[in-house]
Design an enzyme around this catalytic site. Structure first.
Site, PDB file in Angstrom:
ATOM      1  N   THR A  57      -5.604   0.859  -3.210  1.00  0.00           N
ATOM      2  CA  THR A  57      -6.061   1.939  -2.335  1.00  0.00           C
ATOM      3  C   THR A  57      -4.853   2.755  -1.888  1.00  0.00           C
ATOM      4  O   THR A  57      -3.722   2.274  -1.941  1.00  0.00           O
ATOM      5  CB  THR A  57      -6.841   1.383  -1.132  1.00  0.00           C
ATOM      6  OG1 THR A  57      -6.015   0.462  -0.433  1.00  0.00           O
ATOM      7  CG2 THR A  57      -8.125   0.686  -1.583  1.00  0.00           C
ATOM      8  N   VAL A  59      -3.081   4.191   0.932  1.00  0.00           N
ATOM      9  CA  VAL A  59      -2.008   3.801   1.865  1.00  0.00           C
ATOM     10  C   VAL A  59      -1.411   2.461   1.457  1.00  0.00           C
ATOM     11  O   VAL A  59      -0.194   2.266   1.495  1.00  0.00           O
ATOM     12  CB  VAL A  59      -2.529   3.754   3.319  1.00  0.00           C
ATOM     13  CG1 VAL A  59      -1.463   3.215   4.267  1.00  0.00           C
ATOM     14  CG2 VAL A  59      -2.978   5.144   3.770  1.00  0.00           C
ATOM     15  N   CYS A  60      -2.263   1.556   1.027  1.00  0.00           N
ATOM     16  CA  CYS A  60      -1.812   0.220   0.640  1.00  0.00           C
ATOM     17  C   CYS A  60      -0.875   0.268  -0.569  1.00  0.00           C
ATOM     18  O   CYS A  60       0.167  -0.390  -0.586  1.00  0.00           O
ATOM     19  CB  CYS A  60      -3.018  -0.663   0.324  1.00  0.00           C
ATOM     20  SG  CYS A  60      -4.256  -0.709   1.625  1.00  0.00           S
ATOM     21  N   SER A  61      -1.255   1.048  -1.572  1.00  0.00           N
ATOM     22  CA  SER A  61      -0.484   1.113  -2.817  1.00  0.00           C
ATOM     23  C   SER A  61       0.734   2.018  -2.732  1.00  0.00           C
ATOM     24  O   SER A  61       1.758   1.740  -3.351  1.00  0.00           O
ATOM     25  CB  SER A  61      -1.379   1.599  -3.959  1.00  0.00           C
ATOM     26  OG  SER A  61      -2.336   0.625  -4.279  1.00  0.00           O
ATOM     27  N   VAL A  65       2.524  -2.014   0.515  1.00  0.00           N
ATOM     28  CA  VAL A  65       3.080  -3.019  -0.396  1.00  0.00           C
ATOM     29  C   VAL A  65       4.475  -2.631  -0.892  1.00  0.00           C
ATOM     30  O   VAL A  65       5.391  -3.460  -0.858  1.00  0.00           O
ATOM     31  CB  VAL A  65       2.115  -3.308  -1.563  1.00  0.00           C
ATOM     32  CG1 VAL A  65       2.788  -4.135  -2.648  1.00  0.00           C
ATOM     33  CG2 VAL A  65       0.873  -4.036  -1.037  1.00  0.00           C
TER      34      VAL A  65
END
Length: 167
Positions: A57, A59-61, A65
């Protein structure tokens, strides 16, 4: 029951996990999920467990992370034994996401919280069953820092730079 500094990490917490293997290092390679007994594994280590709404997703990617990958040496220098990322996605997706991010070995564990069971148990999952964006720092089984972001796309309290300041 949300967790806070001073609490013990709960007993009986199990996640699903596919250990990284040299012979299954390609993103299309498939490993076999195992039960990862977090209560046992976190009991005698300093652990940063950060959770997010989902693998692959935005923001996550793009931010969450990658910053932990980049800051891993600094986290290790502050005494962190293990970094783990947690999402409601199944272990196959989490394993592929780790590979897509170039993570090898057990530098960062990509753990699955099936049906967001753990996250729901601490009140940190949404009504759709996705994990909220949060972080727990566990030191020998005790929570020393716990924070949940105010909004799904917020990235302040659980980012690696902020966690480093808490150590």
């Amino acid at each position: 029951m949300s967790l806070k500094a001073g609490d013990s990490f709960p007993e009986g917490v199990t996640f699903s996990y596919i250990p990284w293997a040299e012979d299954a290092s390609e993103i299309t390679s498939c490993g076999i999920p195992i039960n990862y007994n977090a209560s046992k594994e976190f009991a005698n280590k300093k652990v940063v467990l950060f959770a997010l709404p989902g693998a692959f997703t935005p923001v996550c990617s793009a931010n969450h992370v990658p910053e932990y990958i980049q800051k891993l040496p600094e986290l290790r220098a502050k005494g962190v034994d293990q970094v783990a990322v947690l999402a409601y996605n199944d272990a196959y997706v989490m394993s592929a996401w780790g590979k897509a991010n170039g993570v090898t070995g057990d530098d960062i564990l990509f753990l699955s919280d099936p049906e967001a069971k753990f996250s729901k148990s601490i009140g940190w999952a949404d009504e759709e069953g996705r994990t909220y964006r949060y972080v727990l720092v566990i030191d020998n089984g005790k929570i020393i820092y716990a924070a949940k972001e105010a909004a799904k796309n917020s990235l302040e309290l659980s980012r690696a730079d902020h966690v480093l300041k808490q150590l």
